[in-house]
Design a protein around this motif. Structure first.
Motif, PDB file in Angstrom:
ATOM      1  N   TYR A  20    -113.109 -13.826  50.022  1.00 44.57           N
ATOM      2  CA  TYR A  20    -113.716 -12.746  49.239  1.00 44.57           C
ATOM      3  C   TYR A  20    -115.230 -12.763  49.409  1.00 44.57           C
ATOM      4  CZ  TYR A  20    -114.713  -9.921  45.023  1.00 44.57           C
ATOM      5  OH  TYR A  20    -115.159  -8.976  44.149  1.00 44.57           O
ATOM      6  N   TRP A  38    -112.808 -17.595  41.976  1.00 45.35           N
ATOM      7  CA  TRP A  38    -113.011 -16.209  42.397  1.00 45.35           C
ATOM      8  C   TRP A  38    -114.315 -15.632  41.843  1.00 45.35           C
ATOM      9  CZ3 TRP A  38    -109.645 -14.335  45.943  1.00 45.35           C
ATOM     10  CH2 TRP A  38    -109.798 -12.998  46.319  1.00 45.35           C
ATOM     11  N   CYS A  96    -107.504 -10.796  50.099  1.00 44.59           N
ATOM     12  CA  CYS A  96    -108.003 -12.169  50.254  1.00 44.59           C
ATOM     13  C   CYS A  96    -107.177 -13.130  49.411  1.00 44.59           C
ATOM     14  CB  CYS A  96    -109.465 -12.253  49.839  1.00 44.59           C
ATOM     15  SG  CYS A  96    -110.551 -11.174  50.790  1.00 44.59           S
ATOM     16  N   THR A 147    -107.611  -7.180  44.862  1.00 48.05           N
ATOM     17  CA  THR A 147    -108.113  -8.385  44.198  1.00 48.05           C
ATOM     18  C   THR A 147    -107.030  -8.993  43.312  1.00 48.05           C
ATOM     19  OG1 THR A 147    -109.060  -7.011  42.450  1.00 48.05           O
ATOM     20  CG2 THR A 147    -110.499  -7.602  44.283  1.00 48.05           C
ATOM     21  N   GLU A 154    -117.762 -14.447  43.965  1.00 47.59           N
ATOM     22  CA  GLU A 154    -118.348 -13.106  43.865  1.00 47.59           C
ATOM     23  C   GLU A 154    -119.816 -13.197  43.481  1.00 47.59           C
ATOM     24  OE1 GLU A 154    -116.458  -9.315  41.891  1.00 47.59           O
ATOM     25  OE2 GLU A 154    -117.567 -10.418  40.340  1.00 47.59           O
ATOM     26  N   ILE A 178    -110.262  -3.655  48.819  1.00 48.64           N
ATOM     27  CA  ILE A 178    -109.911  -5.058  48.556  1.00 48.64           C
ATOM     28  C   ILE A 178    -108.879  -5.106  47.442  1.00 48.64           C
ATOM     29  CG2 ILE A 178    -110.748  -7.354  47.965  1.00 48.64           C
ATOM     30  CD1 ILE A 178    -113.509  -6.574  48.809  1.00 48.64           C
TER      31      ILE A 178
END
Length: 671
Positions: free
Chosen positions: A485, A301, A479, A505, A305, A503
């Protein structure tokens, strides 16, 4: 709106920008500050000599609304300061019908400004020359010391709260005094006439001249046949839209990037660009892990990003991430700011060392404020469409103390003020056995405020996906993969318009061994998948599938694990909704038709009265023409999102997973 006029002192143009202000007192304060900060940033005005903010307040609201305090506390923080604001308090000495004795505990409404040692000038508003003098001193103070300053205009409301109000109901003695008070214009005119500065005729001519200006403008307004939206924006975003204010196209390019760019970003993300910079040994392990993933062409993740941000910076898009503890990340996964272990306050942001001519990256820990900081970031995102501005909540449900900003600006901004805004909210969400305050980002609230019609069967045009996004008031996603993402962040900028993006997360998925994506899912030609269909044995023999489970987010991994343990890969298919709103009618229809003989189930880990079920259920009914039911599997209705008891959490998890894979669970039940 915005307006250019001549500054008579310098004979140069000055732009006046007025930010849309909802009837939620003082909520606009941080929005103005964020917009001011952005304008200063884009013009390189680090000292606030080109751009400044003026905030006009009411006395009761200034004393009573907590966002005033939150905004003051941003005034001298490095990533939030606007180098001084002039605050003008219109002090009517009453709050609608409430006396100051009931409205505040301090002597003056402006005492809250003392928290940052701002100078406070109290001035009699019946003396216009004193007001002008005090305002000049305030302006000079702000320009000299770059600090906030407050002007308290002590005045009154002649007719109460509005033209039809009757203030004598509640303040009879006060309004007897006010009715005897000579209006300020007459009082000042009498003084000037008595001193021989103007004559009565000159005064009357000036009044008539001003009345004439107003009447002529009112007359011209009736002849206006065309309303130009650009005249009603505080930042017109030149060149972004067509002349008529519409997007230049209704397409979105693929959001993937070249493999060598992914590799380069991964390499920088796993290194320390500065010589002699000693990082923490634990952080060294994290960076080695990033380097290993990059070699294997895999991302988790945090790395996804990093790659989304880094690729946008190369394309000239400024990225700003703000919120509580975002530099490291609440869950110690991000580490965008490295700290030298031997030198105090020596830091390094590798993201700003990716490319020689990249756009700047700003990542900043905020004060412990949600209302003020989210408003600030919303204002920051107003200034330019060519920036990705993100606010991250420490835990998803902490957005509830910023609900006013969400309700009054983010959800409704375009509908009320024709105002596009691309703000991104990152809200950590998921049932992990934690307590009620750290589990749910309250997706049901965002979905309830989505404006797509659950009962309207859509027309599936060629540009359906983008048209849906253009028509919605905001985009809500959960996501389940790092690649999703990555793509949704890049799509946010590549779209030909701007919409707020919510979002949900993850928390545990940040380090889940199965929650990883390969470079193949992120390279050029790939895009965000609104729905991720089943790709296992079930899809190869869809006629043998007895149940099709739809879900979103983290629960997918629980479902896959349980399906494997029961050996039901060929009988149960699992489809993920990555984008929940606007609802992907077209792709859901395809999935349901693929498994004609399968029972349809919606599975969520949230309680039945929370999460997504109330939103998705009528939309499933619409797209399936009520021919097949969509059964609910998840936790029972509850008052709190979670118990905080680990054992209770695991028992309820096992219960709904058992139901999800009990292929006789809904036999005999009527729809």
């Amino acid at each position: 709106m915005y307006h250019e006029r001549i500054n008579r002192a310098t004979n140069r143009n000055i732009t006046l920008s007025l930010v849309a202000n909802p009837s939620h007192l003082e909520a606009v304060n941080p929005v103005v500050q964020g917009k001011t900060k952005a304008e200063q940033f884009y013009r390189g005005d680090s000292e606030g000599k080109k751009i400044m903010s003026i905030l006009v307040h009411g006395d009761a609201a200034f004393a009573g609304q907590g966002v005033v305090y939150e905004t003051f506390h941003l005034s001298d923080l490095p990533s939030y300061t606007t180098n001084g604001t002039v605050h003008i308090v219109v002090n009517n000495q009453i709050g609608f019908t409430t006396d100051p004795r009931m409205a505040r505990s301090s002597p003056y409404p402006t005492d809250v400004a003392r928290v940052v040692n701002a100078p406070i000038f109290h001035v009699n508003s019946d003396d216009p020359e004193a007001v002008i003098y005090v305002c000049s001193v305030a302006a000079e103070w702000r320009n000299t010391f770059n600090k906030d300053v407050v002007v308290d205009l002590v005045c009154y409301r002649r007719r109460g709260h509005n033209e039809m109000d009757e203030p004598m109901f509640t303040q009879p003695l006060m309004y007897k005094q006010i009715h005897r008070q000579v209006p300020v214009l007459k009082k000042y005119a009498d003084k000037l006439i008595a001193q021989g500065i103007v004559t009565l005729q000159e005064f009357e001519e000036e009044i008539a001249k001003y009345d004439r200006i107003c009447e002529e403008a009112y007359g011209r307004s009736k002849d206006k046949k065309i309303l130009d939206i650009k005249h009603w924006l505080d930042s017109p975003w030149p060149g972004f839209f067509n002349m008529d204010g519409e997007p230049k196209s209704m397409t979105c390019p693929a959001t993937g990037i070249p493999e060598d760019m992914l590799t380069h970003i991964g390499t920088v993300a796993s290194s320390v660009p500065l010589e002699g910079f000693r990082i923490h040994p634990g952080l060294s392990r994290i960076l080695r892990g990033r380097a290993d993933m990059t070699k294997k062409q895999m991302v988790d993740w945090a790395l996804a990003e990093y790659m989304a941000f880094g690729s946008l910076l190369k394309e000239g898009i400024h990225v700003r991430l703000s919120g509580q503890d975002v530099e490291r990340g609440t869950f110690s996964h991000r580490h965008h700011v490295l700290h030298d272990q031997d030198v105090d306050r020596r830091t390094c942001v590798p993201m700003n060392h990716l490319w020689p001519d990249q756009a700047p990256y700003t990542v900043c820990n905020s004060s412990l404020s949600e209302y003020g900081v989210l408003g600030f970031e919303l204002g920051y995102a107003m200034a330019s469409p060519n920036a990705l501005v993100l606010w991250e909540a420490q835990f998803g449900d902490f957005h509830n103390t910023a609900q006013c900003i969400i309700d009054q600006f983010i959800s409704t901004g375009q509908a009320k003020w024709v105002r596009h805004n691309g703000i991104v909210l990152l809200l950590p969400h998921g049932m992990e056995g934690m307590g009620p305050e750290h589990s749910s980002a309250r997706p049901e609230r965002f979905l309830q405020m989505s404006n797509d019609d659950s009962d309207a069967y859509p027309a599936f045009t060629e540009d359906f996906e983008v048209s849906q996004l253009y028509d919605c008031n905001w985009i809500v996603v959960n996501c389940s993969t790092p690649a999703s993402y990555f793509h949704v962040l890049r799509r946010q900028i590549l779209l030909p318009f701007r919409k707020p993006l919510i979002i949900f997360t993850p928390k545990s998925l940040l380090r889940h061994p199965d929650a990883k994506s390969s470079f193949d899912q992120m390279v050029s030609g790939t895009s965000f998948q609104r729905v991720i269909p089943e790709d296992g044995p079930a899809v190869r023999a869809p006629e043998q599938v007895r149940r099709l489970i739809f879900c979103t987010g983290k629960v997918y991994y629980d479902l896959v694990k349980e399906r494997s343990s029961q050996g039901l890969e060929g009988q149960v298919a699992i489809t993920r909704l990555e984008q929940i709103s606007p609802f992907p009618f077209d792709l859901i229809k395809q999935e349901a038709e693929k498994y004609q003989g399968a029972e349809l189930v919606w599975c969520q880990e949230e309680h039945k009265n929370m999460g997504y079920y109330d939103y998705i259920s009528p939309r499933f009914m619409t797209i399936l023409s009520r021919a097949r039911p969509i059964w609910y599997v998840g936790r029972d209705p509850a008052a709190a999102p979670a118990t905080g008891n680990r054992n209770t959490h695991l028992v309820s998890l096992k219960k709904f997973l058992d139901t999800a894979f009990n292929l006789q669970a809904f036999e005999g039940q009527t729809f």
